[in-house]
Design a protein around this motif. Structure first.
Motif, PDB file in Angstrom:
ATOM      1  N   SER A  88     -11.406  -0.874   6.369  1.00  0.00           N
ATOM      2  CA  SER A  88     -12.556  -0.306   7.066  1.00  0.00           C
ATOM      3  C   SER A  88     -12.423   1.211   7.182  1.00  0.00           C
ATOM      4  O   SER A  88     -11.318   1.732   7.341  1.00  0.00           O
ATOM      5  CB  SER A  88     -12.681  -0.920   8.471  1.00  0.00           C
ATOM      6  N   TYR A  89     -13.546   1.886   7.114  1.00  0.00           N
ATOM      7  CA  TYR A  89     -13.537   3.345   7.204  1.00  0.00           C
ATOM      8  C   TYR A  89     -13.335   3.756   8.659  1.00  0.00           C
ATOM      9  O   TYR A  89     -14.223   3.623   9.499  1.00  0.00           O
ATOM     10  CB  TYR A  89     -14.852   3.900   6.676  1.00  0.00           C
ATOM     11  N   SER A  90     -12.145   4.245   8.962  1.00  0.00           N
ATOM     12  CA  SER A  90     -11.808   4.646  10.326  1.00  0.00           C
ATOM     13  C   SER A  90     -10.699   5.682  10.282  1.00  0.00           C
ATOM     14  O   SER A  90     -10.068   5.911   9.245  1.00  0.00           O
ATOM     15  CB  SER A  90     -11.345   3.437  11.155  1.00  0.00           C
ATOM     16  N   ASP A  91     -10.425   6.307  11.415  1.00  0.00           N
ATOM     17  CA  ASP A  91      -9.383   7.330  11.472  1.00  0.00           C
ATOM     18  C   ASP A  91      -8.002   6.758  11.184  1.00  0.00           C
ATOM     19  O   ASP A  91      -7.104   7.476  10.758  1.00  0.00           O
ATOM     20  CB  ASP A  91      -9.375   7.991  12.851  1.00  0.00           C
ATOM     21  N   SER A  92      -7.823   5.455  11.415  1.00  0.00           N
ATOM     22  CA  SER A  92      -6.510   4.838  11.222  1.00  0.00           C
ATOM     23  C   SER A  92      -6.326   4.231   9.839  1.00  0.00           C
ATOM     24  O   SER A  92      -5.249   3.733   9.515  1.00  0.00           O
ATOM     25  CB  SER A  92      -6.281   3.752  12.278  1.00  0.00           C
ATOM     26  N   ALA A  93      -7.370   4.255   9.003  1.00  0.00           N
ATOM     27  CA  ALA A  93      -7.275   3.662   7.674  1.00  0.00           C
ATOM     28  C   ALA A  93      -6.355   4.481   6.780  1.00  0.00           C
ATOM     29  O   ALA A  93      -6.372   5.715   6.829  1.00  0.00           O
ATOM     30  CB  ALA A  93      -8.659   3.573   7.032  1.00  0.00           C
ATOM     31  N   PRO A  94      -5.549   3.830   5.931  1.00  0.00           N
ATOM     32  CA  PRO A  94      -4.765   4.572   4.935  1.00  0.00           C
ATOM     33  C   PRO A  94      -5.696   5.361   4.019  1.00  0.00           C
ATOM     34  O   PRO A  94      -6.741   4.857   3.590  1.00  0.00           O
ATOM     35  CB  PRO A  94      -4.034   3.464   4.170  1.00  0.00           C
ATOM     36  N   GLU A  95      -5.330   6.606   3.707  1.00  0.00           N
ATOM     37  CA  GLU A  95      -6.173   7.470   2.885  1.00  0.00           C
ATOM     38  C   GLU A  95      -5.333   8.181   1.836  1.00  0.00           C
ATOM     39  O   GLU A  95      -4.161   8.487   2.062  1.00  0.00           O
ATOM     40  CB  GLU A  95      -6.902   8.497   3.756  1.00  0.00           C
ATOM     41  N   LEU A  96      -5.952   8.473   0.695  1.00  0.00           N
ATOM     42  CA  LEU A  96      -5.301   9.197  -0.393  1.00  0.00           C
ATOM     43  C   LEU A  96      -6.197  10.350  -0.821  1.00  0.00           C
ATOM     44  O   LEU A  96      -7.386  10.139  -1.113  1.00  0.00           O
ATOM     45  CB  LEU A  96      -5.051   8.265  -1.585  1.00  0.00           C
ATOM     46  N   VAL A 131       1.648  -3.673   0.394  1.00  0.00           N
ATOM     47  CA  VAL A 131       0.561  -4.496   0.935  1.00  0.00           C
ATOM     48  C   VAL A 131      -0.798  -3.827   0.762  1.00  0.00           C
ATOM     49  O   VAL A 131      -1.831  -4.468   0.958  1.00  0.00           O
ATOM     50  CB  VAL A 131       0.796  -4.830   2.423  1.00  0.00           C
ATOM     51  N   TRP A 132      -0.813  -2.549   0.396  1.00  0.00           N
ATOM     52  CA  TRP A 132      -2.076  -1.850   0.202  1.00  0.00           C
ATOM     53  C   TRP A 132      -2.619  -2.008  -1.207  1.00  0.00           C
ATOM     54  O   TRP A 132      -3.716  -1.504  -1.512  1.00  0.00           O
ATOM     55  CB  TRP A 132      -1.912  -0.359   0.496  1.00  0.00           C
ATOM     56  N   ALA A 133      -1.898  -2.675  -2.086  1.00  0.00           N
ATOM     57  CA  ALA A 133      -2.381  -2.852  -3.452  1.00  0.00           C
ATOM     58  C   ALA A 133      -3.685  -3.646  -3.451  1.00  0.00           C
ATOM     59  O   ALA A 133      -3.885  -4.550  -2.637  1.00  0.00           O
ATOM     60  CB  ALA A 133      -1.331  -3.568  -4.290  1.00  0.00           C
ATOM     61  N   GLY A 134      -4.565  -3.304  -4.366  1.00  0.00           N
ATOM     62  CA  GLY A 134      -5.844  -3.999  -4.475  1.00  0.00           C
ATOM     63  C   GLY A 134      -7.004  -3.035  -4.346  1.00  0.00           C
ATOM     64  O   GLY A 134      -6.933  -1.882  -4.775  1.00  0.00           O
ATOM     65  N   SER A 135      -8.077  -3.494  -3.741  1.00  0.00           N
ATOM     66  CA  SER A 135      -9.305  -2.715  -3.680  1.00  0.00           C
ATOM     67  C   SER A 135      -9.240  -1.595  -2.638  1.00  0.00           C
ATOM     68  O   SER A 135      -8.840  -1.809  -1.499  1.00  0.00           O
ATOM     69  CB  SER A 135     -10.485  -3.632  -3.361  1.00  0.00           C
ATOM     70  N   TRP A 136      -9.627  -0.389  -3.062  1.00  0.00           N
ATOM     71  CA  TRP A 136      -9.795   0.763  -2.182  1.00  0.00           C
ATOM     72  C   TRP A 136     -11.240   1.248  -2.325  1.00  0.00           C
ATOM     73  O   TRP A 136     -11.868   1.079  -3.368  1.00  0.00           O
ATOM     74  CB  TRP A 136      -8.857   1.898  -2.566  1.00  0.00           C
ATOM     75  N   SER A 137     -11.745   1.851  -1.276  1.00  0.00           N
ATOM     76  CA  SER A 137     -13.081   2.432  -1.311  1.00  0.00           C
ATOM     77  C   SER A 137     -12.988   3.944  -1.421  1.00  0.00           C
ATOM     78  O   SER A 137     -11.935   4.532  -1.205  1.00  0.00           O
ATOM     79  CB  SER A 137     -13.862   2.039  -0.054  1.00  0.00           C
ATOM     80  N   VAL A 138     -14.120   4.560  -1.757  1.00  0.00           N
ATOM     81  CA  VAL A 138     -14.151   6.007  -1.943  1.00  0.00           C
ATOM     82  C   VAL A 138     -15.159   6.623  -0.981  1.00  0.00           C
ATOM     83  O   VAL A 138     -16.280   6.130  -0.828  1.00  0.00           O
ATOM     84  CB  VAL A 138     -14.534   6.383  -3.386  1.00  0.00           C
ATOM     85  N   ALA A 139     -14.741   7.699  -0.329  1.00  0.00           N
ATOM     86  CA  ALA A 139     -15.609   8.480   0.547  1.00  0.00           C
ATOM     87  C   ALA A 139     -15.623   9.920   0.056  1.00  0.00           C
ATOM     88  O   ALA A 139     -14.762  10.342  -0.721  1.00  0.00           O
ATOM     89  CB  ALA A 139     -15.125   8.413   1.990  1.00  0.00           C
ATOM     90  N   ALA A 140     -16.609  10.682   0.510  1.00  0.00           N
ATOM     91  CA  ALA A 140     -16.666  12.106   0.207  1.00  0.00           C
ATOM     92  C   ALA A 140     -16.989  12.862   1.483  1.00  0.00           C
ATOM     93  O   ALA A 140     -17.521  12.295   2.457  1.00  0.00           O
ATOM     94  CB  ALA A 140     -17.710  12.395  -0.870  1.00  0.00           C
TER      95      ALA A 140
END
Length: 277
Positions: A88-96, A131-140
């Motif tokens: 989910s898109y949140s401040d605590s979500a892992p980000e790259l 455990v983070w392998a798999g689908s990631w979403s993209v934001a801008a």
């Protein structure tokens, strides 16, 4: 400055919580950012990203930035980029994020631009967990400081806009596969034993480990031809090992081939040539 712009709750109000050089944070002491007159669309990124245990992986992206005439995207203190997030898109979500301060934008009209950049992943530096392998979403996102200090701005004069759910990609644990057929040479019509191992990257200890319980195809390519044919399907054991037998009838190459999963990319072993006498 390396842009790491996110929106977080500060004293119950929205504020820019990470506009920083690496490991530094900057939060303004007055006001909250206004919503920048900007939007994002047409984001394109690779369908899948293979990440091993040591080497940096860079994945390019492009998107269309739409903005009001009051937004100066050529200003030195205007920044925009795209980034990956898990769940989910949140401040605590892992980000790259990418290494660059900002994506590079080329105006296509007075209110639109095409922006290009990259997300840079360093598995050896702990950017990922298995455990983070798999689908990631993209934001801008985009931020206009409008002449404000980037270390202690009046946030009421800073414009910020972000948008999630623009695209998806698979961030996968890189895989390896081996095959060895014997005995070599082998008499025509005799039993041939083929062994191998399916492994994948573990981002928690930066090593490769066997991938257990996975269906893998045993394939054969006759000498002088270019196409592999599936002979049978076998499964990896608890350590990722493979072992099966077949009948040797022709000279040719034997290999294992793995179709892949959402967390692990497809891979085929290098064919092992067997001379049939």
């Amino acid at each position: 400055m390396r842009i790491r712009a996110t929106v977080a709750a500060v004293s119950g109000a929205l504020a820019l919580s990470a506009l920083a050089v690496p490991a530094a944070q900057a939060v303004g002491d007055s006001g909250t950012p206004y919503t920048l007159n900007a939007g994002f669309s047409n984001l394109s990124i690779a369908k899948a990203v293979k990440v091993g245990t040591t080497n940096e992986v860079s994945v390019k992206y492009t998107y269309t930035l739409t903005h009001g005439t009051d937004v100066d995207i050529t200003a030195k203190d205007f920044y925009t980029d795209a980034f990956l997030y898990k769940g989910s898109y949140s401040d605590s979500a892992p980000e790259l994020y990418g290494d660059a301060d900002s994506a590079t934008c080329t105006a296509t009209s007075s209110t639109t631009a095409t922006c290009t950049g990259s997300v840079d992943i360093y598995p050896a530096d702990g950017d990922l967990k298995s455990v983070w392998a798999g689908s990631w979403s993209v934001a801008a996102e985009a931020v206009a400081f409008n002449g404000q200090s980037t270390t202690n701005p009046d946030l009421s004069k800073v414009g910020y806009k972000d948008q999630s759910g623009l695209a998806t990609t698979l961030v996968q644990r890189n895989s390896t596969l081996t095959a060895n057929a014997g005995p070599e040479p082998v008499a025509k019509g005799k039993t041939l034993t083929v062994t191998g191992k399916l492994s994948r990257a573990n981002w928690d200890d930066n090593l490769y480990h066997g991938y257990a319980g996975q269906p893998v195809k045993l394939q054969f390519r006759k000498a002088g031809t270019s196409t592999y044919t599936t002979v049978k399907t076998v499964s990896t054991d608890s350590s990722g090992n493979l072992k099966t037998t077949t009948t040797a009838n022709y000279d040719g190459y034997w290999r294992f081939s793995f179709a892949g999963t959402s967390t692990t990319p497809a891979v085929s072993a290098t064919g092992d040539y067997v001379d049939v006498k």
